[in-house]
Design a protein around this motif. Structure first.
Motif, mmCIF file in Angstrom:
data_model
loop_
_atom_site.group_PDB
_atom_site.id
_atom_site.type_symbol
_atom_site.label_atom_id
_atom_site.label_comp_id
_atom_site.label_asym_id
_atom_site.label_seq_id
_atom_site.Cartn_x
_atom_site.Cartn_y
_atom_site.Cartn_z
ATOM 1 N N THR A 283 29.794 85.813 33.123
ATOM 2 C CA THR A 283 31.233 86.073 33.158
ATOM 3 C C THR A 283 31.957 85.004 32.349
ATOM 4 O OG1 THR A 283 31.609 84.774 35.174
ATOM 5 C CG2 THR A 283 31.170 87.127 35.466
ATOM 6 N N MET A 284 33.078 85.402 31.768
ATOM 7 C CA MET A 284 33.963 84.475 31.054
ATOM 8 C C MET A 284 35.379 84.998 31.206
ATOM 9 S SD MET A 284 31.867 83.669 27.518
ATOM 10 C CE MET A 284 32.972 82.390 26.937
ATOM 11 N N THR A 285 36.356 84.109 31.101
ATOM 12 C CA THR A 285 37.745 84.555 31.132
ATOM 13 C C THR A 285 38.137 85.087 29.754
ATOM 14 O OG1 THR A 285 38.690 82.428 30.481
ATOM 15 C CG2 THR A 285 38.369 82.807 32.868
ATOM 16 N N VAL A 286 39.205 85.844 29.724
ATOM 17 C CA VAL A 286 39.724 86.354 28.454
ATOM 18 C C VAL A 286 40.073 85.182 27.544
ATOM 19 C CG1 VAL A 286 41.602 87.677 27.390
ATOM 20 C CG2 VAL A 286 40.532 88.498 29.497
ATOM 21 N N ARG A 287 40.665 84.125 28.104
ATOM 22 C CA ARG A 287 40.991 82.925 27.315
ATOM 23 C C ARG A 287 39.736 82.356 26.655
ATOM 24 N NH1 ARG A 287 45.247 79.798 28.356
ATOM 25 N NH2 ARG A 287 45.303 80.547 30.504
ATOM 26 N N GLU A 288 38.666 82.207 27.428
ATOM 27 C CA GLU A 288 37.415 81.666 26.885
ATOM 28 C C GLU A 288 36.848 82.579 25.803
ATOM 29 O OE1 GLU A 288 35.658 79.357 30.833
ATOM 30 O OE2 GLU A 288 35.422 81.534 30.671
ATOM 31 N N LEU A 289 36.949 83.881 26.004
ATOM 32 C CA LEU A 289 36.429 84.821 25.013
ATOM 33 C C LEU A 289 37.236 84.795 23.723
ATOM 34 C CD1 LEU A 289 35.548 87.663 27.498
ATOM 35 C CD2 LEU A 289 33.918 86.481 25.990
ATOM 36 N N ILE A 290 38.548 84.695 23.834
ATOM 37 C CA ILE A 290 39.389 84.599 22.631
ATOM 38 C C ILE A 290 39.064 83.313 21.883
ATOM 39 C CG2 ILE A 290 41.758 84.233 21.810
ATOM 40 C CD1 ILE A 290 42.648 86.239 24.001
ATOM 41 N N ARG A 291 38.958 82.203 22.619
ATOM 42 C CA ARG A 291 38.654 80.929 21.969
ATOM 43 C C ARG A 291 37.257 80.955 21.335
ATOM 44 N NH1 ARG A 291 42.629 77.266 22.767
ATOM 45 N NH2 ARG A 291 41.325 75.486 22.193
ATOM 46 N N LEU A 292 36.297 81.588 22.002
ATOM 47 C CA LEU A 292 34.952 81.727 21.447
ATOM 48 C C LEU A 292 34.996 82.543 20.160
ATOM 49 C CD1 LEU A 292 31.826 81.548 21.624
ATOM 50 C CD2 LEU A 292 31.926 83.638 22.998
ATOM 51 N N ARG A 293 35.699 83.642 20.194
ATOM 52 C CA ARG A 293 35.813 84.494 19.006
ATOM 53 C C ARG A 293 36.404 83.718 17.838
ATOM 54 N NH1 ARG A 293 38.619 89.704 17.125
ATOM 55 N NH2 ARG A 293 38.783 89.106 14.940
ATOM 56 N N VAL A 294 37.501 82.996 18.091
ATOM 57 C CA VAL A 294 38.165 82.234 17.031
ATOM 58 C C VAL A 294 37.245 81.130 16.516
ATOM 59 C CG1 VAL A 294 40.100 80.699 16.533
ATOM 60 C CG2 VAL A 294 40.486 82.821 17.794
ATOM 61 N N ARG A 295 36.564 80.440 17.422
ATOM 62 C CA ARG A 295 35.639 79.373 16.997
ATOM 63 C C ARG A 295 34.564 79.935 16.071
ATOM 64 N NH1 ARG A 295 32.288 77.266 21.531
ATOM 65 N NH2 ARG A 295 30.715 78.609 20.641
ATOM 66 N N GLU A 296 34.017 81.084 16.417
ATOM 67 C CA GLU A 296 32.973 81.704 15.596
ATOM 68 C C GLU A 296 33.488 82.110 14.222
ATOM 69 O OE1 GLU A 296 29.595 82.203 16.169
ATOM 70 O OE2 GLU A 296 29.960 80.844 17.852
ATOM 71 N N GLU A 297 34.655 82.757 14.169
ATOM 72 C CA GLU A 297 35.159 83.210 12.874
ATOM 73 C C GLU A 297 35.582 82.034 11.999
ATOM 74 O OE1 GLU A 297 38.104 86.045 14.048
ATOM 75 O OE2 GLU A 297 39.687 84.557 14.233
ATOM 76 N N VAL A 298 36.118 80.973 12.587
ATOM 77 C CA VAL A 298 36.481 79.789 11.809
ATOM 78 C C VAL A 298 35.216 79.080 11.318
ATOM 79 C CG1 VAL A 298 37.548 77.500 11.928
ATOM 80 C CG2 VAL A 298 38.764 79.487 12.821
ATOM 81 N N ALA A 299 34.171 79.026 12.140
ATOM 82 C CA ALA A 299 32.905 78.413 11.708
ATOM 83 C C ALA A 299 32.334 79.171 10.512
ATOM 84 C CB ALA A 299 31.905 78.384 12.859
#
Length: 130
Positions: free
Chosen positions: A27-43
Motif C-alpha cells: 500500500t502507498m498513499t496517493v501523495r507517495e505515488l505522485i512523488r514516486l511518479r515524479v521522481r521516476e520521470e525526472v530521473a
C-alpha cells in the motif's frame, strides 16, 4: 512486492504514455505515488537532459508544448521541486488520478497495490477565451 503502472490519458481516454515501477510495498498513499511518479520521470529526464520534458507538471521557466514542456535550455531538474509542484497541482485540480474504476481525491488516501494496479493521470487543460 507490488508494481504499479503509471499511465497518462486524455480526458477522452486516449493513452499518451505509460511506465511501470516494481518492488513497491503493498500500500502507498496517493501523495507517495505522485512523488514516486515524479521522481521516476525526472530521473529519466536527468539521465539525458534535453530541452524538452515530458512529465506530469511544468518545470519552472518552461513553456507548455504539445504533450510536454519546452525548457529554454537542456538542464537537469530537481525531482523534489517537481513533486511539490505536482502536489499543489493535484490540490488545485490541475490533474486527477484514477485507480481501478474510481477517482481518488485525497493525497493521504491509501491505495492497495497488491493487484498491480494502473494509476491513470488525466491532465486538465484550462480553456482559452471565454
Amino acid at each position: 512486492m507490488s508494481a504499479v503502472t503509471f499511465r497518462d490519458e486524455t480526458a477522452t481516454g486516449t493513452s499518451l504514455a505509460e511506465f511501470q515501477v516494481t518492488g513497491l510495498p503493498s500500500t502507498m498513499t496517493v501523495r507517495e505515488l505522485i512523488r514516486l511518479r515524479v521522481r521516476e520521470e525526472v530521473a529519466r529526464h536527468n539521465a539525458r537532459p534535453a530541452s524538452r520534458f515530458n512529465g506530469l507538471v511544468q518545470p519552472d521557466d518552461a513553456e507548455a508544448d504539445l504533450n510536454g514542456y519546452h525548457l529554454p535550455r537542456a538542464r537537469r531538474l530537481d525531482w523534489e521541486r517537481q513533486a511539490d509542484i505536482a502536489e499543489r497541482a493535484f490540490r488545485r485540480n490541475g490533474f486527477f488520478v484514477l485507480t481501478g474504476d474510481r477517482q481518488v481525491d485525497d493525497l493521504d488516501e491509501v491505495v492497495d497495490l497488491t493487484g498491480d494496479p494502473d494509476l491513470v493521470f488525466i491532465k486538465l487543460i484550462p480553456l482559452v477565451g471565454g
